[in-house]
Scaffold this motif. Structure first.
Motif, short mmCIF file in Angstrom:
data_model
loop_
_atom_site.label_atom_id
_atom_site.label_comp_id
_atom_site.label_asym_id
_atom_site.label_seq_id
_atom_site.Cartn_x
_atom_site.Cartn_y
_atom_site.Cartn_z
N ARG A 170 1.06 66.71 -0.39
CA ARG A 170 1.12 65.45 -1.14
C ARG A 170 0.08 64.46 -0.59
O ARG A 170 -0.55 63.73 -1.36
CB ARG A 170 2.53 64.86 -1.01
N ASP A 173 -3.19 65.48 -1.96
CA ASP A 173 -3.34 65.09 -3.38
C ASP A 173 -3.68 63.61 -3.50
O ASP A 173 -4.50 63.22 -4.35
CB ASP A 173 -2.05 65.41 -4.13
N MET A 174 -3.05 62.78 -2.65
CA MET A 174 -3.34 61.35 -2.71
C MET A 174 -4.77 61.06 -2.29
O MET A 174 -5.47 60.25 -2.92
CB MET A 174 -2.37 60.59 -1.80
N GLY A 177 -7.23 62.67 -4.99
CA GLY A 177 -6.92 62.52 -6.42
C GLY A 177 -8.04 61.89 -7.23
O GLY A 177 -8.17 62.15 -8.43
N ARG A 621 -12.87 68.28 -3.30
CA ARG A 621 -11.62 67.86 -2.68
C ARG A 621 -11.52 68.35 -1.24
O ARG A 621 -11.04 67.64 -0.35
CB ARG A 621 -10.44 68.37 -3.50
#
Length: 661
Positions: A170, A173-174, A177, A621
């Motif tokens: 998570r 992803d933050m 993003g 990413r």
């Protein structure tokens, strides 16, 4: 906890190192650059002696690092981890854990949390689902506990690792993003990956050149003298040893568990054989939407789900078959294909609303609508089982091996201690004779040799080569049991004479000369091909073999040239008729000339545009998260939030051969 436990079945034995590395640490080990750093203030006082590091208030224990090192080792060495690499695995494991804890601390600082429901969903539908829920059926509580304990973890530790993995993902992803890929980069990347070329290539082989090299004795002697430092102590140390083997396997074959021992063990471990109250249930699940970013739930969607569940309930009341409706309507993919069957479940293994309804229903009973965090359930009880204690007869087959193993371990330890003590006072020969054992005497052996009756044993060899010459007999634990040994003679490392090393000298001389000749002749080939603009003619003049490739992409392999990466990738920047500079492909020297070039069409790009974007986006990413992780680590070190027990770390990561040097 695992929710909605399903039908027990056999679980595949997989290495939990996969879990530890994939979920928690693998990306960090490569994303965070640099070695293990410490705090300039040192480790300080007030830390337990088994604490390896402290990261943001969380301690990393030696046990935790050793467990991670073992799992990393099992991944890299499935056949067994060599003793010599253990210190390096500990270094990597410590780095993994420090980086992992740093990222988790940052995630918690940012207020990121993982709920029990998310843990449940990951266990049931994540990458471990094939092991814990094969074909949608839970492997059973005992198999689950065995799966975890085989890897030195408790259930809470295991489930915390899963939660940490979700938390870390998570965070990732933050951080990543907002990553995006410009359209211009997409087309450039696609063309780079999908351009095809065909070429002629002339090959010079170092193996062929070696056949032309015939050094004289004077040349070889001069080479030996010039490189004598390379051969210094190149003959490894060897040792003669005598040893007695205490074979646990033989003791095991002679050991039986008595009825009294079985009864005693059974009484002492009765809690392990208690079967809790269980119900065999089916359910139909109609999911409700999860809260949005604002924390609100779509009430219309909830009402629609409820209406659908009520319609199914009406069909059941009308006589419809529960299993058929579950297959048709249930939105629980793990159980729907099995007619909604979850198999036997115990208390504490499902969400409270589901549990209360399931254990309240009689055998054959069907519930009304049951609302939980997952949605609306309709539950049917196929069978019920009261809590009971398994009889001794039922568990005898699993008790007996445990008793035998315990007895054999005690007997082997006692016999080994006895023989070792006698060997130190009476000598190893008399000690063996008094206990009906044989002494094995070896010739000179090196560290990597196998030993008669034992085979390959890194543990024993490590002990043998750490012992003093003609020192007292010593004992060490080995795979088969125990070995009591003494070193009788040591032949130290030696430098071979020219005559002893001649074969090696000649081989290395020819390799070196062939490498030099290969570079010279490949450059000559390239120069002539460019001067004459004729690769075929140049190849013939220097004795190279001319070949023609197929149409190849950057992902292709070409005979004698190998992968179209590295130096060979220059081919994709060239035009038809261009001739390359020398290309070194290991044992071959190559010069190539492009004969055809095909670039992908606009239609092909349009078709693969989304896939290319995904590839580039993932790459971007990765780069963003690598930078983020590096910055987190650096900031925590500056703030003194990462502190490492450097003396303990050095002790754990120094190869034994270097200790005390």
């Amino acid at each position: 906890m695992i929710r909605f436990l399903q039908t027990p079945g056999p679980t595949k034995k997989i290495v939990l190192g996969t879990l530890l590395v994939l979920i928690c640490a693998a990306m960090v080990i490569t994303l965070v650059p640099g070695g293990i750093a410490g705090n300039a203030l040192g480790f300080g006082t007030g830390f337990g002696q088994d604490v390896l590091a402290r990261v943001g208030g969380k301690e990393i224990s030696v046990v935790e690092a050793q467990r991670t090192a073992r799992n990393l080792g099992r991944q890299q060495f499935p056949q067994g981890v060599p003793q010599m690499v253990l210190p390096f695995l500990m270094q990597n494991a410590t780095e993994v854990l420090i980086n992992q804890h740093a990222l988790l601390a940052e995630a918690q600082r940012m207020g990121i949390k993982v709920s029990d429901a998310e843990l449940q969903d990951e266990l049931r539908h994540g990458f471990l689902a094939p092991q814990l829920f094969p074909n949608g059926n839970f492997v059973g509580q005992q198999e689950y506990e065995d799966f975890v304990s085989r890897n030195d973890l408790t259930i809470p530790q295991f489930e915390q690792i899963i939660k940490d993995g979700i938390l870390q993902q998570r965070l990732r992803d933050m951080v990543t993003g907002a990553a995006d890929v410009p359209a211009s980069d997409l087309e450039q990347q696609f063309r780079r990956q999908n351009t095809k070329v065909k070429f002629q290539y002339a090959v010079l082989s170092s193996d062929e050149l070696k056949k032309q090299i015939h050094p004289g004795e004077a040349e070889l002697k001069a080479y030996y003298d010039r490189n004598k430092q390379v051969y210094t102590n190149s003959i490894p140390e060897k040792r003669k040893v005598r040893y007695v083997l205490i074979d646990s396997g033989k003791l095991s074959a002679e050991t039986k568990a008595t009825p009294e021992q079985l009864q005693t063990y059974y009484k002492q471990h009765q809690d392990e054989y208690r079967v809790p109250e269980q119900v065999n249930v089916r359910h139909i699940l109609i999911k409700t939407p999860t809260p949005g970013p604002d924390g609100k739930v779509d009430d219309k969607a909830v009402q629609a789900a409820k209406q659908k569940a009520e319609d199914i309930l009406k069909q059941l009341h009308g006589g419809a078959n529960f299993a058929d409706l579950a297959k048709k309507y249930s939105q629980d993919p793990g159980s729907a294909k099995n007619g909604g069957s979850l198999g036997f479940i115990g208390r504490g293994r499902t969400v409270p609303e589901f549990e209360q309804a399931a254990f309240s229903l009689p055998k054959g009973g069907t519930s009304g609508l049951i609302k939980s965090s997952y949605g609306f359930h309709i539950i049917h009880v196929d069978d019920k089982q009261d809590a009971h204690l398994k009889s001794l007869a039922e568990v005898k087959d699993q008790i007996e091996p445990a008793i035998v193993q315990e007895q054999v371990a005690r007997q082997a330890q006692a016999l080994a201690d006895k023989v070792a003590n006698q060997a130190r006072t009476l000598g190893i020969e008399k000690a063996a004779a008094q206990n009906g054992l044989q002494v094995v005497t070896t010739d000179f052996v090196s560290r990597n040799d196998s030993l008669p009756g034992i085979g390959s044993s890194p543990e024993l060899m490590e002990a043998i080569f750490s012992a003093h010459d003609k020192g007292p007999p010593d004992m060490t634990n080995i795979k088969q049991g125990y070995a009591i040994f003494e070193v009788t003679q040591i032949k130290p490392p030696a430098t071979p004479t020219f005559e002893q090393a001649r074969s090696r000298v000649e081989s290395e001389f020819r390799n070196e000369r062939a490498s030099t000749l290969l570079a010279q002749k490949t450059q000559q080939l390239s120069d002539r091909a460019h001067a004459q603009h004729d690769l075929k003619k140049a190849a013939k003049e220097v004795g190279a073999t001319l070949k023609t490739s197929d149409l190849v992409t950057p992902q292709s392999q070409v005979p004698d040239l190998g992968a179209m990466t590295g130096q060979a990738s220059i081919a994709f920047t060239m035009k038809p008729g261009d001739i390359s500079q020398p290309i070194n492909s290991g044992s071959n020297g190559i010069v190539l000339m492009i004969t055809e070039r095909q670039e992908p069409s606009a239609a092909e790009f349009a078709k693969a545009k989304d896939q290319t974007r995904d590839q580039l986006l993932q790459q971007k990413r990765n780069e963003l998260f690598a930078l983020f992780a590096s910055n987190v680590r650096e900031q925590m070190e500056k703030q003194g939030k990462i502190r490492i027990n450097q003396p303990l770390l050095k002790q754990l990561t120094t190869p034994r051969s270097q200790e005390g040097s």
